[in-house]
Write an enzyme that holds these catalytic residues in place. Structure first.
Site, PDB file in Angstrom:
ATOM      1  N   SER B  13       0.858  -1.185   0.000  1.00 43.23           N
ATOM      2  CA  SER B  13       0.000   0.000   0.000  1.00 43.23           C
ATOM      3  C   SER B  13       0.894   1.235   0.000  1.00 43.23           C
ATOM      4  CB  SER B  13      -0.941  -0.049   1.215  1.00 43.23           C
ATOM      5  OG  SER B  13      -1.848   1.017   1.193  1.00 43.23           O
ATOM      6  N   HIS B  40      -3.001  -1.312  -3.045  1.00 43.51           N
ATOM      7  CA  HIS B  40      -4.108  -0.367  -2.834  1.00 43.51           C
ATOM      8  C   HIS B  40      -3.978   0.776  -3.838  1.00 43.51           C
ATOM      9  CE1 HIS B  40      -4.657  -1.726   1.617  1.00 43.51           C
ATOM     10  NE2 HIS B  40      -5.189  -2.566   0.744  1.00 43.51           N
ATOM     11  N   ASP B 133      -4.435  -4.426   6.205  1.00 38.93           N
ATOM     12  CA  ASP B 133      -4.822  -5.330   5.123  1.00 38.93           C
ATOM     13  C   ASP B 133      -3.589  -6.110   4.659  1.00 38.93           C
ATOM     14  OD1 ASP B 133      -6.471  -6.515   3.250  1.00 38.93           O
ATOM     15  OD2 ASP B 133      -6.142  -4.948   1.750  1.00 38.93           O
TER      16      ASP B 133
END
Lengths: 266, 189
Positions: B13, B40, B133
């Site tokens: 991310s 992401h 995540d």
């Protein structure tokens, strides 16, 4: 819950005796996730509890609705909507023609189409019909309720159409819910029917089925798209999700209008 | 390392673009194990990421369609606003299901599905990032006997993601981006 493949097969086999609960053609990994979500939502620990719950007709309808995946947001993929506005909508010229949204789950696609044809001043000659086998899903769409938490996202997508800026005027707002205005709501009809029986008489000039077939197994996907193709009028448009692919049996019968936005013509 | 893998899955991310860019530009050109990146990214921006990463990439970069088959010599990137799953038959499946950890694509989903589908033949890598995540997905790979590498938090632009994974399980390796690239280039093809 983490279901095994055999548990999923057992659930599918047990519940298919009910109307609108035939998931035999769906992808197994999707069903593992979706049943896990349904079990979690209703705090179900064992499959026998699930079967007991399904004896109630209204609960069956609700769960059938929960098995559908929402369209995530209004004007999802703004480039697609821009393309439809600029290249497709004004080709739909026949009075009384219908845009059909099969398996519409939350109304986001319907309201997006409704706003777009209103802004293009062609709402008087097009009708929008959406369908979903779940009555509760149809009732939600019919109520015009839109998740207030999604408003900013919906609005930012709409702004990317780079045309008008009337988004606020399409909603009546309170603290938790935004409701589509009554006149916009009246342009959309929702039928509690599955895709194979939802549309009989109308002249279908466009079908938008974006990201609905992602969850189907191969055979169901073939049947689904061939059914949509048969229902579409000659010269009509079919739109699918930007990362979906038409099965060859349907693709070979259609003209590509936009490979990027996944719009095809019969 | 002598171990042979069928699939490499990478999650990242905030701060991961430069690491992924380095990986793709420094990976050997004959690297044949399919690599899948779940990063992401902005929901509404469909183009740009592939183009940006392709400039120096030694591998062909693809945003897969639903049901597309994994192929050797390719690197795949999860499309924006879709979850990306790896299926048992070596194909991708996409989904617009609910966001997970505020994310779609969710790294957990891609990593977990890879672990379930390819088990000990999976190599999972978790890079820098600003939420948790990917931590559970890496643990799922670990639980299925796959091999796991977490970027050293000390070398991460944002260490939340690697630290979340390290709190959940002990990976096989904790490495800097340079060492990860060296390990990948030494893998048997």
């Amino acid at each position: 819950m983490n279901f095994s493949i055999s548990e999923i097969r057992e659930i599918v086999e047990t519940i298919q005796v009910y109307d609108n609960m035939d998931y035999g053609g769906y992808g197994i990994s999707f069903l593992k996730r979706r049943f896990a979500k349904v079990f979690d939502t209703h705090n179900i620990r064992k499959t026998v509890q699930f079967y007991e719950l399904l004896k109630d007709e209204s609960m069956r309808d609700r769960i059938a609705g929960e098995m559908f995946v929402d369209s995530t947001e209004m004007f999802r993929d703004p480039a697609f909507w821009r393309f439809v506005r600029d290249n497709v909508l004004h080709q739909l010229t026949g009075a009384g023609d219908t845009i059909w949204l099969p398996n519409e789950a939350g109304g986001e696609e319907a309201w997006s189409f409704s706003i777009l044809i209103h802004e293009q001043n062609i709402a008087d000659r097009l009708s929008i019909v959406c369908s979903n086998p779940s009555t509760s899903r149809c009732n939600v769409i019919g109520s015009g309720a839109v998740d207030a938490n999604q408003f900013e996202l919906n609005y930012s997508n709409y702004k990317r159409l780079e045309d008008k800026d009337d988004f606020e005027t399409y909603f009546v707002k309170d603290a938790h819910t935004h409701t589509v205005t009554e006149w916009l709501r009246s342009s959309v009809c929702c039928r509690a029917l599955d895709y194979a029986s939802a549309i009989a008489d109308e002249k279908i000039c466009m079908i938008a089925s974006r990201n609905q077939a992602l969850y189907f197994g191969h055979d169901l996907m073939e049947h689904y798209y061939n059914t949509l193709y048969d229902r579409l009028s000659a010269g009509g448009y079919l739109a699918i999700g930007v990362k979906e692919q038409l099965p060859a049996s349907v693709a070979e019968k259609m003209t590509v209008v936009s490979e990027t936005e996944k719009v095809y013509r019969k | 390392m002598d171990r042979k893998f069928s699939l490499i899955v990478v999650g990242g991310s905030a701060g991961s673009f430069s690491v992924v860019s380095k990986m793709l530009s420094q990976i050997r050109a004959d690297f044949s194990i399919p690599m899948v990146f779940c990063l992401h990214r902005l929901k509404h921006v469909r183009s740009g990421l592939i183009e940006g990463l392709s400039i120096k990439s030694n591998l062909r970069l693809i945003e897969p369609h639903d049901r597309e088959k994994l192929q050797p010599n390719n690197a795949y990137i999860a499309p924006s606003n879709y979850h990306l799953f790896i299926e048992y038959d070596g194909t991708f499946s996409l989904s617009t299901e609910e966001v997970h950890n505020h994310s779609r694509p969710a790294i957990d989903y891609t990593l977990s599905s890879a672990g379930y589908a390819f088990r000990e033949k999976t190599l999972g890598i978790l890079l820098t990032g600003a939420n948790r995540d990917g931590a559970q997905g890496m643990k799922d790979i670990h639980d299925k006997k796959g091999y796991t590498i977490v970027q050293d938090p000390a070398t991460s632009d944002v260490d939340t993601m690697p630290k979340a994974a390290l709190r959940l399980f002990t990976p096989d390796r904790i490495m800097s981006p340079a060492d990860i690239i060296q390990l990948l280039n030494a893998l048997p093809q």
